[in-house]
Design a protein around this motif. Structure first.
Motif, PDB file in Angstrom:
ATOM      1  N   ILE A  43       0.830  -1.125   0.114  1.00  0.00           N
ATOM      2  CA  ILE A  43       0.040   0.059  -0.064  1.00  0.00           C
ATOM      3  C   ILE A  43       0.753   1.120  -0.076  1.00  0.00           C
ATOM      4  N   ALA A  44       2.042   1.128   0.718  1.00  0.00           N
ATOM      5  CA  ALA A  44       2.881   2.348   1.027  1.00  0.00           C
ATOM      6  C   ALA A  44       3.398   2.717  -0.564  1.00  0.00           C
ATOM      7  N   LYS A  45       3.933   1.565  -1.024  1.00  0.00           N
ATOM      8  CA  LYS A  45       4.592   1.663  -2.374  1.00  0.00           C
ATOM      9  C   LYS A  45       3.588   2.254  -3.735  1.00  0.00           C
TER      10      LYS A  45
ATOM     11  N   GLN B 284       1.137   4.291  -3.125  1.00  0.00           N
ATOM     12  CA  GLN B 284       1.019   5.663  -2.712  1.00  0.00           C
ATOM     13  C   GLN B 284       2.116   6.462  -3.844  1.00  0.00           C
ATOM     14  N   LEU B 285       3.321   5.827  -4.062  1.00  0.00           N
ATOM     15  CA  LEU B 285       4.103   6.290  -4.989  1.00  0.00           C
ATOM     16  C   LEU B 285       3.932   6.411  -6.446  1.00  0.00           C
ATOM     17  N   ASP B 286       3.009   6.048  -6.861  1.00  0.00           N
ATOM     18  CA  ASP B 286       2.355   6.252  -8.194  1.00  0.00           C
ATOM     19  C   ASP B 286       1.522   7.247  -8.365  1.00  0.00           C
TER      20      ASP B 286
ATOM     21  N   LEU C  83      15.206   6.082  -4.222  1.00  0.00           N
ATOM     22  CA  LEU C  83      14.633   6.449  -3.184  1.00  0.00           C
ATOM     23  C   LEU C  83      15.113   5.767  -1.802  1.00  0.00           C
ATOM     24  N   ALA C  84      15.578   4.356  -1.950  1.00  0.00           N
ATOM     25  CA  ALA C  84      15.943   3.505  -0.800  1.00  0.00           C
ATOM     26  C   ALA C  84      17.423   3.950  -0.686  1.00  0.00           C
ATOM     27  N   ASP C  85      18.113   4.355  -1.536  1.00  0.00           N
ATOM     28  CA  ASP C  85      19.443   4.899  -1.362  1.00  0.00           C
ATOM     29  C   ASP C  85      19.567   6.186  -0.543  1.00  0.00           C
ATOM     30  N   LEU C  86      18.488   7.065  -0.832  1.00  0.00           N
ATOM     31  CA  LEU C  86      18.462   8.525  -0.055  1.00  0.00           C
ATOM     32  C   LEU C  86      18.039   8.322   1.329  1.00  0.00           C
ATOM     33  N   VAL C  87      17.094   7.349   1.515  1.00  0.00           N
ATOM     34  CA  VAL C  87      16.524   7.326   2.968  1.00  0.00           C
ATOM     35  C   VAL C  87      17.074   6.332   3.948  1.00  0.00           C
ATOM     36  N   PHE C  88      17.670   5.162   3.240  1.00  0.00           N
ATOM     37  CA  PHE C  88      18.061   4.298   4.262  1.00  0.00           C
ATOM     38  C   PHE C  88      19.667   4.221   4.189  1.00  0.00           C
TER      39      PHE C  88
ATOM     40  N   VAL D  76      10.673  12.678   6.045  1.00  0.00           N
ATOM     41  CA  VAL D  76       9.915  13.448   5.083  1.00  0.00           C
ATOM     42  C   VAL D  76       9.320  12.583   4.002  1.00  0.00           C
ATOM     43  N   LEU D  77       9.800  11.312   3.624  1.00  0.00           N
ATOM     44  CA  LEU D  77       9.376  10.268   2.974  1.00  0.00           C
ATOM     45  C   LEU D  77       8.054   9.778   3.819  1.00  0.00           C
ATOM     46  N   GLU D  78       8.075   9.539   5.044  1.00  0.00           N
ATOM     47  CA  GLU D  78       7.337   8.988   5.795  1.00  0.00           C
ATOM     48  C   GLU D  78       5.909  10.064   6.115  1.00  0.00           C
TER      49      GLU D  78
ATOM     50  N   GLY E 253      19.268 -12.210  -3.143  1.00  0.00           N
ATOM     51  CA  GLY E 253      20.274 -11.453  -3.626  1.00  0.00           C
ATOM     52  C   GLY E 253      20.827 -10.313  -2.793  1.00  0.00           C
ATOM     53  N   TRP E 254      20.243 -10.276  -1.568  1.00  0.00           N
ATOM     54  CA  TRP E 254      20.794  -9.106  -0.884  1.00  0.00           C
ATOM     55  C   TRP E 254      21.787  -9.647   0.013  1.00  0.00           C
ATOM     56  N   ASP E 255      22.777  -8.478   0.257  1.00  0.00           N
ATOM     57  CA  ASP E 255      24.118  -8.842   1.348  1.00  0.00           C
ATOM     58  C   ASP E 255      23.255  -8.181   2.771  1.00  0.00           C
TER      59      ASP E 255
ATOM     60  N   ARG F 122      20.689  -1.878   6.868  1.00  0.00           N
ATOM     61  CA  ARG F 122      20.331  -0.427   6.443  1.00  0.00           C
ATOM     62  C   ARG F 122      18.786  -0.182   6.795  1.00  0.00           C
ATOM     63  N   ARG F 123      18.203  -1.075   6.530  1.00  0.00           N
ATOM     64  CA  ARG F 123      16.663  -1.102   6.971  1.00  0.00           C
ATOM     65  C   ARG F 123      16.399  -1.409   8.432  1.00  0.00           C
ATOM     66  N   ALA F 124      16.904  -2.240   8.966  1.00  0.00           N
ATOM     67  CA  ALA F 124      16.953  -2.668  10.233  1.00  0.00           C
ATOM     68  C   ALA F 124      17.397  -1.662  11.480  1.00  0.00           C
TER      69      ALA F 124
ATOM     70  N   ARG G 135      16.580   1.320  11.063  1.00  0.00           N
ATOM     71  CA  ARG G 135      15.564   2.356  11.257  1.00  0.00           C
ATOM     72  C   ARG G 135      14.408   1.665  11.797  1.00  0.00           C
ATOM     73  N   GLN G 136      14.645   0.529  12.477  1.00  0.00           N
ATOM     74  CA  GLN G 136      13.445   0.056  12.994  1.00  0.00           C
ATOM     75  C   GLN G 136      13.627  -0.321  14.635  1.00  0.00           C
ATOM     76  N   LEU G 137      12.979  -0.571  15.467  1.00  0.00           N
ATOM     77  CA  LEU G 137      13.039  -0.823  16.631  1.00  0.00           C
ATOM     78  C   LEU G 137      13.616  -2.319  16.759  1.00  0.00           C
TER      79      LEU G 137
END
Ligand SMILES: CC(C)(COP(=O)(O)OP(=O)(O)OC[C@H]1O[C@@H](n2cnc3c(N)ncnc32)[C@H](O)[C@@H]1O)[C@@H](O)C(=O)NCCC(=O)NCCS
Ligand SMILES: Nc1ncnc2c1ncn2[C@@H]1O[C@H](COP(=O)(O)OP(=O)(O)OP(=O)(O)O)[C@@H](O)[C@H]1O
Length: 211
Positions: A44-46, A48-50, A78-83, A95-97, A160-162, A168-170, A172-174
């Motif tokens: 749903i969040a993604k 909104q980007l449309d 966007l991920a590179d800018l925020v994470f 800002v994105l949130e 394919g994630w290292d 970088r996502r974690a 930004r989370q509890l």
């Protein structure tokens, strides 16, 4: 969103949280196959980007580097800018949130209301930031995925994630220990997909047959 804003009666709401690539969507998909209404907040969040007005506001506030040649938003850029772990990245994530979250909350509320109207047996709230965003207050249960580092590395490698992509996502989370402590149930994902689905069935039966 508070309880008061939701229709009564409403179906039981099961929150599902867990690290990226830990089996959350697999659990949600299986619950959907058992009759639940799956509300996927990431999706749903993604979506909104449309929206043209979201594209315009984010471009104005985060810069045109996030827009591709066809005028859509690049989730990668966007991920590179925020994470990032620097203060500027954190500010850009806020800002994105601030643009995406209010719309996402309204869409989630509408989906829960629709599930109540359709008298669905239960709702799956698949929200990575469920605890951080305060949705826990409307959940009858919160299931937190638990996965060993070894198994997680295997699943991340298949995607394919290292580890840095995850971290970088974690960051930004509890912390996961806090999320597990705030949950009503920890769902271990250590075996096969069939094992995971079998444990989901047990948890669902217990949830729907509580006296
Ligand atoms: C920045 C975006 C476009 C990156 O999209 P991308 O395709 O890389 O997402 P991807 O599916 O790979 O990763 C999503 C995972 O990132 C994490 N994540 C997403 N947003 C956030 C956030 N604001 N804070 C912390 N972690 C987040 C979650 O674990 C989520 O499961 C996207 O994550 C986004 O729009 N995030 C902001 C909106 C939001 O908060 N979404 C989460 C709703 S709960
Ligand atoms: N026990 C398991 N055995 C084998 N594959 C698994 C297992 N659990 C999950 N997977 C696979 O790992 C991948 C990630 O699982 P899934 O998409 O459910 O995670 P997720 O937590 O929803 O990820 P994200 O939040 O990043 O979307 C999927 O391809 C899924 O099929």
């Amino acid at each position: 969103m508070t309880d008061g804003e939701l229709p009564e009666p409403r179906p039981p709401i099961i929150g599902v949280i867990g690290p990226p690539c830990s089996g959350k969507s697999t659990v949600a998909k299986h619950l959907q196959s058992r009759g639940g209404e799956w509300i996927n907040a990431d999706l749903i969040a993604k979506q909104q980007l449309d929206c043209p007005d979201v594209i315009q506001e984010l471009t104005e506030r985060l810069g045109s580097s996030i827009v591709t040649d066809d005028g859509t938003i690049s989730k990668k850029h966007l991920a590179d800018l925020v994470f990032g772990d620097d203060a500027d990245s954190f500010a850009r994530l806020r800002v994105l949130e601030s643009v995406v979250h209010p719309r996402t909350r309204r869409a989630i509320h509408d989906r829960i209301a629709e599930a109540a109207r359709q008298e669905r047996p239960f709702v799956i709230l698949d929200i990575p930031l469920l605890i951080e965003s305060g949705y826990q207050s409307i959940c009858d249960e919160v299931w937190c995925m638990e996965i060993s580092a070894e198994h997680h590395q295997r699943l991340l490698a298949e995607r394919g994630w290292d580890d840095s992509e995850l971290q970088r996502r974690a960051a930004r989370q509890l912390p996961w220990k806090e999320k597990a402590a705030a949950s009503t149930r920890v769902l271990r994902n250590e075996g096969t997909l069939a094992d995971l689905k079998a444990s989901v069935d047990v948890c669902l039966h217990e949830t729907l047959n509580r006296d």
